[in-house]
Design a protein around this motif. Structure first.
Motif, mmCIF file in Angstrom:
data_model
loop_
_atom_site.group_PDB
_atom_site.id
_atom_site.type_symbol
_atom_site.label_atom_id
_atom_site.label_comp_id
_atom_site.label_asym_id
_atom_site.label_seq_id
_atom_site.Cartn_x
_atom_site.Cartn_y
_atom_site.Cartn_z
ATOM 1 N N LEU A 69 15.424 52.703 6.982
ATOM 2 C CA LEU A 69 14.845 51.360 6.907
ATOM 3 C C LEU A 69 13.417 51.402 6.369
ATOM 4 C CD1 LEU A 69 16.224 49.985 10.297
ATOM 5 C CD2 LEU A 69 17.037 49.412 7.993
ATOM 6 N N LEU B 50 12.623 45.291 1.789
ATOM 7 C CA LEU B 50 12.448 44.595 3.058
ATOM 8 C C LEU B 50 10.972 44.264 3.227
ATOM 9 C CD1 LEU B 50 14.737 46.700 5.455
ATOM 10 C CD2 LEU B 50 15.299 44.590 4.228
ATOM 11 N N ARG C 205 9.409 43.604 5.991
ATOM 12 C CA ARG C 205 8.845 44.232 7.187
ATOM 13 C C ARG C 205 9.928 45.082 7.849
ATOM 14 N NH1 ARG C 205 9.620 38.869 8.284
ATOM 15 N NH2 ARG C 205 11.151 38.383 9.925
ATOM 16 N N PRO D 284 12.626 46.152 10.316
ATOM 17 C CA PRO D 284 13.529 45.452 11.246
ATOM 18 C C PRO D 284 13.490 46.102 12.631
ATOM 19 C CG PRO D 284 14.660 46.172 9.233
ATOM 20 C CD PRO D 284 13.355 46.891 9.292
ATOM 21 N N ASP D 285 14.231 45.522 13.538
ATOM 22 C CA ASP D 285 14.390 46.069 14.891
ATOM 23 C C ASP D 285 15.309 47.295 14.793
ATOM 24 O OD1 ASP D 285 15.346 46.623 17.511
ATOM 25 O OD2 ASP D 285 14.962 44.561 18.121
ATOM 26 N N PHE E 246 19.433 47.594 15.027
ATOM 27 C CA PHE E 246 20.184 48.060 13.861
ATOM 28 C C PHE E 246 21.048 49.268 14.223
ATOM 29 C CE2 PHE E 246 20.607 51.128 10.431
ATOM 30 C CZ PHE E 246 21.301 50.378 9.490
ATOM 31 N N LEU F 215 20.063 42.208 6.899
ATOM 32 C CA LEU F 215 18.695 42.725 6.890
ATOM 33 C C LEU F 215 17.817 41.954 5.917
ATOM 34 C CD1 LEU F 215 19.478 46.548 7.022
ATOM 35 C CD2 LEU F 215 18.261 45.250 8.781
ATOM 36 N N THR G 44 17.080 38.493 7.473
ATOM 37 C CA THR G 44 16.193 38.436 8.635
ATOM 38 C C THR G 44 14.786 38.913 8.334
ATOM 39 O OG1 THR G 44 16.937 40.635 9.333
ATOM 40 C CG2 THR G 44 18.077 38.732 10.275
ATOM 41 N N THR G 45 14.595 39.727 7.303
ATOM 42 C CA THR G 45 13.247 40.239 7.021
ATOM 43 C C THR G 45 12.538 39.445 5.938
ATOM 44 O OG1 THR G 45 14.103 41.858 5.424
ATOM 45 C CG2 THR G 45 13.847 42.590 7.714
ATOM 46 N N THR G 46 13.214 38.480 5.347
ATOM 47 C CA THR G 46 12.546 37.633 4.348
ATOM 48 C C THR G 46 12.202 36.258 4.904
ATOM 49 O OG1 THR G 46 14.705 36.940 3.494
ATOM 50 C CG2 THR G 46 13.615 38.766 2.373
ATOM 51 N N ALA H 236 8.803 35.726 10.830
ATOM 52 C CA ALA H 236 9.144 36.346 12.104
ATOM 53 C C ALA H 236 9.120 35.309 13.215
ATOM 54 C CB ALA H 236 8.140 37.460 12.431
#
Length: 228
Positions: free
Chosen positions: A165, A174, A176, A178-179, A183, A217, A220-222, A225
Motif C-alpha cells: 500500500l 493513493l 493517503r 489506507p487502514d 485491508f 481503495l 476510499t482514499t480519494t 477522510a
C-alpha cells in the motif's frame, strides 16, 4: 503406515534460539541469538518431510516424531522452531516466517493481483485447509499460542500488505495510506471465506479480488477522510 524414510541430512545439534521474521529485505528479531545461526537445511528438511508425509498418511497421521525421523533430525530441532504439529504444518504448507512482498508491478492493480495469487496459491496447497483450521482452533483456546501465531505468521503478512500500500501512495495512486489492518483482514479473509466456507472455484479469484479491492481503495482514499 508406510515405513519412514530418512533424508540424506545427518543428525546435528541446532544451537540457535532465535526466531526470525523477515519481509521486504528486512529482519525482525524475536529473541536474542545464542550460539550458531539456525541451519536453513533443517528448515528445508522439515518442510519436505511434512509434505511427503501428508501425501502418505494425511494430516491425522502426521506427527512431530514422524517428521523428525523422515527429516533425519531430532524432535528438539522442530520444537525450537514450532509450538507443535499445527504450527509446523502451517509453516510447511502455507507459509513460514519468511514472507516476501510480491514484486513491484508498477501499479496498484498489478500488485494486488500478484498478492492475491500468492495467497490463493498458499491456501490451495494440499492440506492447507486442515492445517489452518486446526491451528486456529487450537489457538482459540490457548492465548499464548494465539499470540505466538500472530507474531510469527500474521505480522509478516501485515507488514507485506503495508509495504504494498505504501508503494501505491509513493506512486501517487493513493492519496493517503489506507487502514492496513482492515485491508489485511479483508483481502486474506476473502480468500479464506471463498475457499473454506463457500467452497468456490478459485481459478479467477485473484483477478476478481484485485479489481474489487483496487476500486475500493481508490474510492476510499480519494474522498475526504471521515472524522472519528
Amino acid at each position: 503406515m508406510p515405513p519412514l524414510r530418512r533424508s540424506p541430512l545427518t543428525y546435528f545439534q541446532d544451537h540457535s534460539s532465535e526466531t526470525l521474521v523477515s519481509y521486504h529485505g528486512g529482519m525482525h528479531r524475536n529473541k536474542q541469538q545464542t550460539g550458531r545461526p539456525r541451519d536453513t537445511r533443517v528448515d528445508a528438511a522439515i518442510t519436505a518431510a511434512v509434505i511427503e508425509l501428508l501425501e502418505e498418511v494425511g494430516y491425522t497421521g502426521l506427527t512431530v516424531a514422524a517428521v523428525a525421523e523422515r527429516a533425519g533430525i531430532g524432535k528438539a530441532s522442530i520444537y525450537r522452531r514450532y509450538a507443535g504439529k499445527h504450527e509446523m504444518a502451517f509453516a510447511a504448507i502455507i507459509h513460514g516466517r519468511t514472507l516476501e512482498v510480491p514484486p513491484d508491478t508498477g501499479s496498484l492493480l498489478g500488485d494486488l493481483t500478484a498478492l492475491a495469487r500468492v495467497i490463493v496459491g498458499h491456501l490451495t496447497n494440499p492440506g492447507a485447509a486442515t492445517a489452518l483450521m486446526s491451528l486456529l482452533g487450537e489457538a482459540a483456546g490457548d492465548p499464548a499460542l494465539a499470540s505466538r501465531f500472530t507474531r510469527t505468521f500474521v505480522e509478516p503478512e501485515r507488514a507485506g500488505n503495508a509495504e504494498l500500500l505504501e508503494r501505491a501512495v509513493r506512486r501517487g495512486e493513493l492519496a493517503r495510506m489506507p487502514d492496513v489492518d482492515l485491508f489485511h483482514a479483508m483481502f486474506g479473509g476473502t480468500v479464506m471465506s471463498w475457499l473454506f466456507i463457500c467452497h468456490h472455484d478459485p481459478h479467477d479469484l485473484p483477478e476478481r479480488l484485485a479489481r474489487f479491492a483496487c476500486a475500493a481503495l481508490l474510492s476510499t482514499t480519494t474522498t475526504p477522510a471521515i472524522s472519528r
